[in-house]
Design an enzyme around this catalytic site. Structure first.
Site, mmCIF file in Angstrom:
data_model
loop_
_atom_site.group_PDB
_atom_site.id
_atom_site.type_symbol
_atom_site.label_atom_id
_atom_site.label_comp_id
_atom_site.label_asym_id
_atom_site.label_seq_id
_atom_site.Cartn_x
_atom_site.Cartn_y
_atom_site.Cartn_z
ATOM 1 C CB SER A 165 87.246 92.269 41.285
ATOM 2 O OG SER A 165 86.651 90.996 41.125
ATOM 3 C CE1 TYR A 190 82.332 93.771 42.582
ATOM 4 C CE2 TYR A 190 82.685 91.873 41.150
ATOM 5 C CZ TYR A 190 83.071 92.656 42.227
ATOM 6 O OH TYR A 190 84.203 92.327 42.932
#
Length: 328
Positions: A165, A190
């Site tokens: 990502s 994350y």
């Protein structure tokens, strides 16, 4: 020229005919994947579901490891997919799922690491692992190591596709404290897990290329799926993703089918033959991003494709999971 400089040299567009607007169906149009076997983690919701449907429609046999098998069976009804139970945050469950995959097939052509979590509250799983690092990286690392003999047995070579990502822009691997023993931050956790996804593909490719196993990481784009389930509506409103009713308002958001397209391109494009260890976005090889580049401008941070960093993460992951090492 250093190995890092060589890696950056390869991080350049290669003339893909596709774009950010391309859908999963357009990537696989005209392709016959009959006789190929694919494993898709998270293959029953969001981008994973779009990936599974597109692969099955093109003739591939698809195996979907699922934390919620009953939900997976309902979502995948009519696709002919095989469901095996698996919790990525539980090493014993990952090993058991890999055993079921080995019972089902003697080779694996494609492995998609799509499942993931994002911005979760602090959680400890397995032997005390930080939850996002465990589910997004360590579980997939262990699964790939367990399935590596099947990948190496693919007669025409295999590809491993790992969903990273743009979140990797948030941080490199926190080698001093990868499990956030102190000062947990859900977004840094994350981001670290997404950097780990990219580095995992770099080193898996380095180890696997002699066996015809090539690996790619990718940013699928901005898509509202179940990945955001741990975020409140207000958090998403404040980030400009949705309005007060939950309707997506960001102009640069993709549909789930568009979000699945880059992974399917990574798995099937002949333009990528002989290549690997690359970070992709919008159905193309991403360019290196300078230190001042905003996350939304795209590209890949140098630390996320650094071969030395990838090798260090690999050793950390081996020690954490006790996985069988991939042959060098």
């Amino acid at each position: 020229m250093t190995t890092t400089q060589l890696q950056h040299q390869h991080q350049q567009p290669i003339g893909s005919p596709f774009s950010a607007a391309t859908t999963a169906e357009e990537v696989l149009a005209g392709l016959d994947l009959s006789g190929r076997t694919a494993v898709v983690t998270g293959g029953y919701s969001g981008l994973g579901l779009e990936t599974t449907r597109a692969l099955a429609a093109a003739g591939a046999e698809v195996i979907v490891p699922a934390r919620r098998p009953d939900t997976a069976r309902a979502a995948l009804a009519g696709t002919g997919s095989r469901i095996v139970p698996m919790d990525l945050a539980d090493p014993a469950s990952v090993r058991a799922a890999a055993g079921l995959v080995r019972e089902a097939t003697d080779r694996l052509d494609l492995l998609f690491a799509v499942a993931g979590v994002m911005a979760t509250p602090e959680r400890r799983v397995g032997p005390g692992w930080e939850g996002q690092f465990a589910a997004n990286h360590l579980g997939h690392f262990l699964l790939a190591c367990e399935l590596y003999p099947l990948l190496a047995a693919a007669p025409d070579g295999a590809r491993v596709v790992v969903n990273s990502s743009a979140g990797h822009f948030l941080t490199d691997i926190r080698r001093h404290d990868p499990h956030f023993r102190t000062g947990y931050d859900k977004w840094l956790a994350y981001g670290q897990s997404k950097t780990a996804n990219a580095l995992f593909a770099v080193h898996l490719d380095a180890l696997g290329r002699a066996d015809g196993v090539r690996a790619f990481a990718l940013h699928p784009g901005k898509i509202i799926t179940g990945l955001q389930r741990e975020m409140t509506r207000q958090e998403q409103v404040e980030r400009g993703w949705v309005d007060e009713r939950g309707t997506v308002i960001g102009a640069d958001f993709k549909s789930p089918s568009q979000g699945a397209a880059t992974g399917l391109w990574a798995a099937t494009s002949p333009l990528l033959d002989g290549l690997g260890g690359l970070y992709l976005e919008d159905c193309e090889v991403a360019c290196p991003a300078g230190p001042g580049t905003p996350m939304d401008d795209g590209g890949v941070r140098p630390y996320a494709v650094d071969p030395d960093g990838a090798a260090r993460l690999w050793e950390l992951s081996l020690a954490a999971t006790g996985a069988t090492p991939v042959p060098r």
